[in-house]
Motif scaffolding. Structure first.
Motif, short mmCIF file in Angstrom:
data_model
loop_
_atom_site.label_atom_id
_atom_site.label_comp_id
_atom_site.label_asym_id
_atom_site.label_seq_id
_atom_site.Cartn_x
_atom_site.Cartn_y
_atom_site.Cartn_z
N PHE A 1 10.66 8.06 -5.49
CA PHE A 1 11.99 7.80 -6.01
C PHE A 1 13.05 8.37 -5.07
CE2 PHE A 1 15.83 8.93 -8.30
CZ PHE A 1 16.09 7.77 -9.02
N THR A 2 13.84 7.48 -4.49
CA THR A 2 15.02 7.84 -3.71
C THR A 2 16.09 6.82 -4.05
OG1 THR A 2 14.45 6.43 -1.83
CG2 THR A 2 13.57 8.68 -1.81
N PHE A 3 17.30 7.07 -3.61
CA PHE A 3 18.37 6.11 -3.89
C PHE A 3 18.07 4.77 -3.20
CE2 PHE A 3 22.61 4.22 -3.04
CZ PHE A 3 22.98 4.02 -4.37
N ASP A 4 17.53 4.83 -1.98
CA ASP A 4 17.21 3.59 -1.26
C ASP A 4 16.10 2.80 -1.96
OD1 ASP A 4 19.12 4.08 0.65
OD2 ASP A 4 17.74 5.07 2.04
N SER A 5 15.05 3.51 -2.41
CA SER A 5 13.96 2.80 -3.09
C SER A 5 14.44 2.25 -4.44
CB SER A 5 12.76 3.73 -3.30
OG SER A 5 13.07 4.79 -4.20
N LEU A 6 15.34 2.97 -5.10
CA LEU A 6 15.91 2.49 -6.36
C LEU A 6 16.71 1.20 -6.12
CD1 LEU A 6 16.67 2.78 -9.36
CD2 LEU A 6 18.53 4.31 -8.64
N LYS A 7 17.53 1.19 -5.08
CA LYS A 7 18.32 -0.01 -4.78
C LYS A 7 17.43 -1.19 -4.44
CE LYS A 7 22.23 -0.21 -2.82
NZ LYS A 7 23.40 -0.19 -1.92
N GLN A 8 16.30 -0.92 -3.76
CA GLN A 8 15.39 -2.00 -3.42
C GLN A 8 14.77 -2.60 -4.69
OE1 GLN A 8 14.84 -3.36 -0.19
NE2 GLN A 8 14.08 -4.92 -1.61
N VAL A 9 14.41 -1.73 -5.63
CA VAL A 9 13.88 -2.22 -6.90
C VAL A 9 14.92 -3.08 -7.62
CG1 VAL A 9 13.14 -1.52 -9.23
CG2 VAL A 9 12.21 -0.35 -7.22
N VAL A 10 16.17 -2.62 -7.62
CA VAL A 10 17.24 -3.37 -8.28
C VAL A 10 17.41 -4.75 -7.63
CG1 VAL A 10 19.70 -3.43 -8.79
CG2 VAL A 10 18.46 -1.28 -8.98
N GLU A 11 17.44 -4.78 -6.30
CA GLU A 11 17.60 -6.06 -5.60
C GLU A 11 16.42 -7.00 -5.89
OE1 GLU A 11 20.10 -7.17 -4.06
OE2 GLU A 11 21.34 -5.39 -3.72
N ASP A 12 15.21 -6.43 -5.99
CA ASP A 12 14.04 -7.25 -6.28
C ASP A 12 14.08 -7.79 -7.71
OD1 ASP A 12 13.11 -6.83 -3.74
OD2 ASP A 12 11.63 -5.30 -4.29
N VAL A 13 14.64 -7.02 -8.61
CA VAL A 13 14.79 -7.49 -10.00
C VAL A 13 15.80 -8.64 -10.04
CG1 VAL A 13 15.64 -6.87 -12.30
CG2 VAL A 13 14.11 -5.32 -11.07
N ILE A 14 16.93 -8.46 -9.37
CA ILE A 14 17.98 -9.48 -9.38
C ILE A 14 17.49 -10.78 -8.74
CG2 ILE A 14 20.26 -10.07 -8.46
CD1 ILE A 14 20.98 -7.08 -8.69
N SER A 15 16.73 -10.67 -7.65
CA SER A 15 16.25 -11.87 -6.95
C SER A 15 15.08 -12.54 -7.66
CB SER A 15 15.83 -11.50 -5.52
OG SER A 15 14.67 -10.67 -5.55
N GLY A 16 14.48 -11.84 -8.64
CA GLY A 16 13.34 -12.41 -9.33
C GLY A 16 12.01 -12.06 -8.71
N LYS A 17 12.02 -11.26 -7.64
CA LYS A 17 10.78 -10.86 -6.97
C LYS A 17 9.94 -9.97 -7.89
CE LYS A 17 9.06 -8.73 -2.72
NZ LYS A 17 9.43 -8.09 -1.42
N ILE A 18 10.65 -9.13 -8.67
CA ILE A 18 9.96 -8.29 -9.66
C ILE A 18 10.16 -8.91 -11.04
CG2 ILE A 18 10.07 -6.11 -10.92
CD1 ILE A 18 10.50 -4.66 -8.36
N LYS A 19 9.06 -9.28 -11.66
CA LYS A 19 9.09 -9.81 -13.02
C LYS A 19 7.88 -9.27 -13.77
CE LYS A 19 10.45 -13.80 -14.21
NZ LYS A 19 10.58 -15.25 -14.48
N GLY A 20 8.09 -9.00 -15.06
CA GLY A 20 6.97 -8.58 -15.88
C GLY A 20 6.14 -9.77 -16.31
N THR A 21 4.95 -9.50 -16.80
CA THR A 21 4.07 -10.56 -17.28
C THR A 21 3.38 -10.11 -18.55
OG1 THR A 21 2.26 -9.75 -15.89
CG2 THR A 21 3.63 -11.53 -14.99
N PRO A 22 3.18 -11.03 -19.50
CA PRO A 22 2.40 -10.69 -20.69
C PRO A 22 0.95 -10.46 -20.30
CG PRO A 22 2.93 -13.03 -20.67
CD PRO A 22 3.68 -12.42 -19.53
#
Length: 535
Positions: free
Chosen positions: A348-369
């Motif tokens: 956890f760092t500010f840079d890794s947090l921002k990367q997670v946020v960007e991946d969520v916004i772009s749809g790269k990170i999505k949950g699955t049932p």
């Protein structure tokens, strides 16, 4: 009104520090507590319960079974809370009843089918059940909130200033120089929600900066920061006041727990950061993580929501043993409510947090049932929902939705089928209402929906980021209609059922109450045991 004693008043009027509130200072008065010595919790049995309880204006009762591991964990904390109240002359009596011994019939009369069960009594009469966290501080806070006026009258600027930093939850002050519909609703909500929040009321608007005919929500002192205002104002429709009260704590980075997670999970996508949160013992680390979350939240507040929680929430969102330590764990809940846990190897760092946020916004990170059925062909008025179609039928912001989570093996669910079908028939001309059901044993439930037993039924009013409302009431046609109508401003249209649903006999059809066993991982608080001992 019950008056607090002078020692308690002096204690509560002590100026607050950054991290300590009224309850913290009460807890500090009992040091070196040893369980089982000089207990301040009164024990009653079948012969003494009714007579003994009638002597107490306010009593908080734990119904326990000695063999239950959750009860064993609760008992020392309950005793410590009782000692804190006794030492500070707080007029709430803590009572314990052994349900697997001399208090068996008392527990049966109180309908205690799970252990521990905690309930509040007034003059020997049951008032409400306690479903909150079971730490000593939470138990003391609950007892403190349940005495005195449900809305404290504040008459000076000093009283307002002290009241608005007095608790670890949001505090609410109504400013009403005269009675209005909003003021009446405020008092009604103060009585209903007093166990969760503190409420105050002023008649002189000058005490709250000239604001009048409004409800002001004050952020707890230890959460205040430079990125957001610590005060929120409500002056809208009284119908929406309860939603405002619960949603107030959803800050830029609020604190999520097992009692409020549904309020946070209604805003999606959501990034939940869990670790050993502690604003006193672990203050440096806690503020390090929170400040980075606040900075990111201020940059992305219109696109992604953020929250943080303690280690018990790590277990709640990431039950995999790999995550059950003190490390910072990030869990994403996507727009449809599905979860994704960020690999622990990502520091956890500010840079890794921002990367997670960007991946969520772009749809790269999505949950699955983790389980789902194949989508069925819809042939009936009650829609059959699966995980992949949940968003279309239940989370559509353009319609209201009633969803039943059932098990095909549950007798209570089977008994509900004809009544639920008739309800859908009566709603056939209401285009803004979808009535559906989902087999919760074959499909994952997205956040914030949970099913502790079957059937579990939710109503989701139309709109974006709406918190689903769990059905409580009689399983009758009128019970369902009344519940839905209560939670929407619109007048829903219901007509006579189609001929095949008309009853051959008169009288209101009632589906039997009760539930069948559900997902034990969805249990609230710190766990419960069933009413029968496992052999």
């Amino acid at each position: 009104m019950i008056l607090r004693s002078l020692p308690l008043l002096l204690l509560l009027l002590t100026p607050s520090t950054h991290a300590k509130d009224d309850v913290d200072r009460l807890m500090d008065t009992v040091q070196g507590f040893i369980y089982g010595i000089n207990s301040k919790a009164v024990e009653y049995d079948d012969d003494t319960f009714k007579e003994g309880m009638a002597q107490h204006d306010t009593a908080f009762v734990e119904f326990v079974a000695p063999w239950c591991p959750h009860c064993k964990r609760l008992m020392p904390d309950f005793e410590r809370a009782a000692k804190v109240l006794d030492k500070n002359n707080i007029p709430v009596t803590f009572v314990k009843v052994n349900c697997d011994g001399p208090g068996y019939h008392t527990c049966a009369d109180a309908k205690c089918d799970i252990y521990p069960t905690l309930k509040l009594y007034r003059n020997g009469v049951e008032e409400r059940r306690y479903l909150g966290e079971r730490t000593p501080k939470d138990l003391v806070r609950y007892a403190l909130n349940m005495i005195g006026d449900h809305a404290k009258k504040l008459t000076t600027e000093e009283e307002v200033a002290k009241f608005t930093v007095s608790d670890s939850e949001y505090m609410f002050v109504g400013s009403f120089p005269e009675e209005t519909e909003l003021s009446k609703e405020f008092l009604a909500q103060a009585e209903k929600l007093r166990e969760f929040y503190r409420f105050g009321i002023v008649t002189d608007p000058a005490l709250v900066g000239g604001e009048k005919n409004v409800v002001l929500a004050y952020q707890p002192a230890f959460l205040r920061n430079k990125w957001e205002s610590h005060t929120k104002v409500f002056n809208g429709d009284p119908f929406d006041l309860e939603s405002f009260i619960h949603a107030a704590r959803v800050d830029l980075v609020g604190i999520v727990n097992r009692n409020n997670h549904e309020d946070f999970e209604a805003r999606r996508p959501l990034i939940i950061t869990t670790f050993d949160v502690d604003f006193e013992v672990n203050k440096k680390r806690t503020n390090y993580v929170r400040n980075r979350l606040l900075k990111a939240a201020s940059e992305y507040k219109d696109k992604v929501a953020f929250t943080m929680g303690g280690l018990n929430m790590t277990h709640f969102y990431a039950p995999d043993d790999r995550y059950n330590d003190t490390g910072v764990v990030m869990t994403v809940i996507d727009e449809e409510g599905w979860e994704y846990t960020v690999p622990k190897e990502i520091e956890f760092t500010f840079d890794s947090l921002k990367q997670v946020v960007e991946d969520v916004i772009s749809g790269k990170i999505k949950g699955t049932p983790y389980r789902e059925e194949e989508a069925p062909v819809q042939k009936k008025r009650v829609k059959r929902v699966v995980s992949s179609t949940f968003k279309d039928y239940v989370l559509n912001p353009e319609v209201h939705s009633l969803i039943e989570f059932y098990s095909p093996y549950c007798g209570h669910c089977k008994a509900l089928i004809p009544l639920y079908n008739e309800l859908a028939s009566r709603a056939r001309e209401e285009t803004s209402l979808v009535i559906s059901k989902m087999d919760a044993t074959s499909n994952s439930l997205p956040r914030p929906f949970t099913s502790r037993g079957f059937p579990t039924i939710y109503f989701v009013p139309k709109g974006k980021s709406v918190k689903p409302i769990k059905f409580e009431g009689d399983r009758t046609i009128e019970g369902f209609i009344e519940f839905m109508q209560k939670h929407t401003k619109e007048e829903l249209k219901f007509v006579e059922p189609e001929e095949k649903y008309l009853k051959k006999k008169g009288g209101e059809e009632v589906a039997p109450g009760g539930t069948c066993g559900g997902d034990p991982s969805a249990a609230a608080g710190e766990g419960q045991c069933s009413g029968k001992q496992e052999l």
